[in-house]
Design a protein around this motif. Structure first.
Motif, PDB file in Angstrom:
ATOM      1  N   TRP A 271     -66.328   8.766  18.316  1.00 15.57           N
ATOM      2  CA  TRP A 271     -66.549   8.279  16.960  1.00 15.57           C
ATOM      3  C   TRP A 271     -65.230   7.890  16.317  1.00 15.57           C
ATOM      4  O   TRP A 271     -65.124   6.855  15.662  1.00 15.57           O
ATOM      5  N   GLU A 272     -64.186   8.730  16.543  1.00 13.27           N
ATOM      6  CA  GLU A 272     -62.875   8.441  15.960  1.00 13.27           C
ATOM      7  C   GLU A 272     -62.273   7.160  16.525  1.00 13.27           C
ATOM      8  O   GLU A 272     -61.499   6.492  15.862  1.00 13.27           O
ATOM      9  N   GLU A 273     -62.634   6.816  17.737  1.00 19.96           N
ATOM     10  CA  GLU A 273     -62.104   5.598  18.354  1.00 19.96           C
ATOM     11  C   GLU A 273     -62.836   4.341  17.885  1.00 19.96           C
ATOM     12  O   GLU A 273     -62.232   3.276  17.790  1.00 19.96           O
ATOM     13  N   ILE A 274     -64.142   4.455  17.603  1.00 22.40           N
ATOM     14  CA  ILE A 274     -64.895   3.244  17.267  1.00 22.40           C
ATOM     15  C   ILE A 274     -64.930   2.935  15.770  1.00 22.40           C
ATOM     16  O   ILE A 274     -65.204   1.811  15.378  1.00 22.40           O
TER      17      ILE A 274
ATOM     18  N   PRO B   1     -62.295   2.726  13.652  1.00 23.67           N
ATOM     19  CA  PRO B   1     -61.298   1.682  13.341  1.00 23.67           C
ATOM     20  C   PRO B   1     -61.688   0.298  13.865  1.00 23.67           C
ATOM     21  O   PRO B   1     -61.194  -0.711  13.384  1.00 23.67           O
ATOM     22  N   LEU B   2     -62.589   0.262  14.834  1.00 16.88           N
ATOM     23  CA  LEU B   2     -63.030  -1.026  15.377  1.00 16.88           C
ATOM     24  C   LEU B   2     -64.159  -1.645  14.564  1.00 16.88           C
ATOM     25  O   LEU B   2     -64.640  -2.717  14.903  1.00 16.88           O
ATOM     26  N   GLY B   3     -64.623  -0.946  13.496  1.00 25.33           N
ATOM     27  CA  GLY B   3     -65.627  -1.508  12.617  1.00 25.33           C
ATOM     28  C   GLY B   3     -66.968  -0.794  12.624  1.00 25.33           C
ATOM     29  O   GLY B   3     -67.877  -1.192  11.899  1.00 25.33           O
ATOM     30  N   TYR B   4     -67.121   0.278  13.380  1.00 22.39           N
ATOM     31  CA  TYR B   4     -68.387   0.999  13.408  1.00 22.39           C
ATOM     32  C   TYR B   4     -68.578   1.715  12.075  1.00 22.39           C
ATOM     33  O   TYR B   4     -67.683   2.400  11.591  1.00 22.39           O
ATOM     34  N   GLN B   5     -69.776   1.575  11.456  1.00 16.19           N
ATOM     35  CA  GLN B   5     -70.017   2.166  10.150  1.00 16.19           C
ATOM     36  C   GLN B   5     -71.063   3.256  10.192  1.00 16.19           C
ATOM     37  O   GLN B   5     -71.461   3.780   9.146  1.00 16.19           O
TER      38      GLN B   5
END
Length: 142
Positions: free
Chosen positions: A2-5, A7-11
């Motif tokens: 979760w911490e990785e995705i 910053p990629l835009g996962y809300q």
């Protein structure tokens, strides 16, 4: 994850990612048949083809499709078996040429067999005394 995705835009929420992974982890994996053991495959090759069950015949065919060398070997084994069982002595010189070539040509697996024999000897000397690390060290140093 979760911490990785994030910053990629996962809300989505942490719980949603956790539930997704839990679902994947608990779902049964694809059921695949275990490959047959070398002993079983050798038995299929050495038997007469007409004595194999339909299932064994199909499984052998599947193995031979994936290994052309084994397919060629099967042809040779069955040809030699036919020479023996049908008493086709006129075909024996072809086989003797192959044996002579095997005994006179410079290629062999002696070096490999020697190393395997040496490692087995080391293993027997250390039986029950140590694990893989000591065996590895003794094999490399000898």
């Amino acid at each position: 994850m979760w911490e990785e995705i994030v910053p990629l835009g996962y809300q989505g929420s942490y719980q949603r990612v956790r539930a997704c992974f839990r679902e994947k982890r608990l779902s049964p994996g694809p059921v695949t048949a275990r490959p047959p053991s070398p002993r079983v495959v050798a038995g299929w090759i050495l038997r007469r083809p007409e004595t194999l069950t339909e299932t064994d015949h199909l499984r052998l065919k599947a193995v031979l499709v994936h290994c052309p060398e084994l397919d060629a070997l099967t042809g040779h084994v069955r040809s030699f078996g036919q020479t023996l069982t049908e008493r086709q002595g006129e075909r024996l010189p072809q086989w003797l040429d192959a044996v002579i070539a095997g005994l006179t040509l410079p290629w062999n697996s002696g070096v490999v067999e020697g190393n395997v024999n040496r490692i087995k000897m080391l293993k027997r000397q250390m039986f029950g005394r140590a694990g893989f690390q000591l065996l590895r060290k003794r094999a490399l140093l000898s």
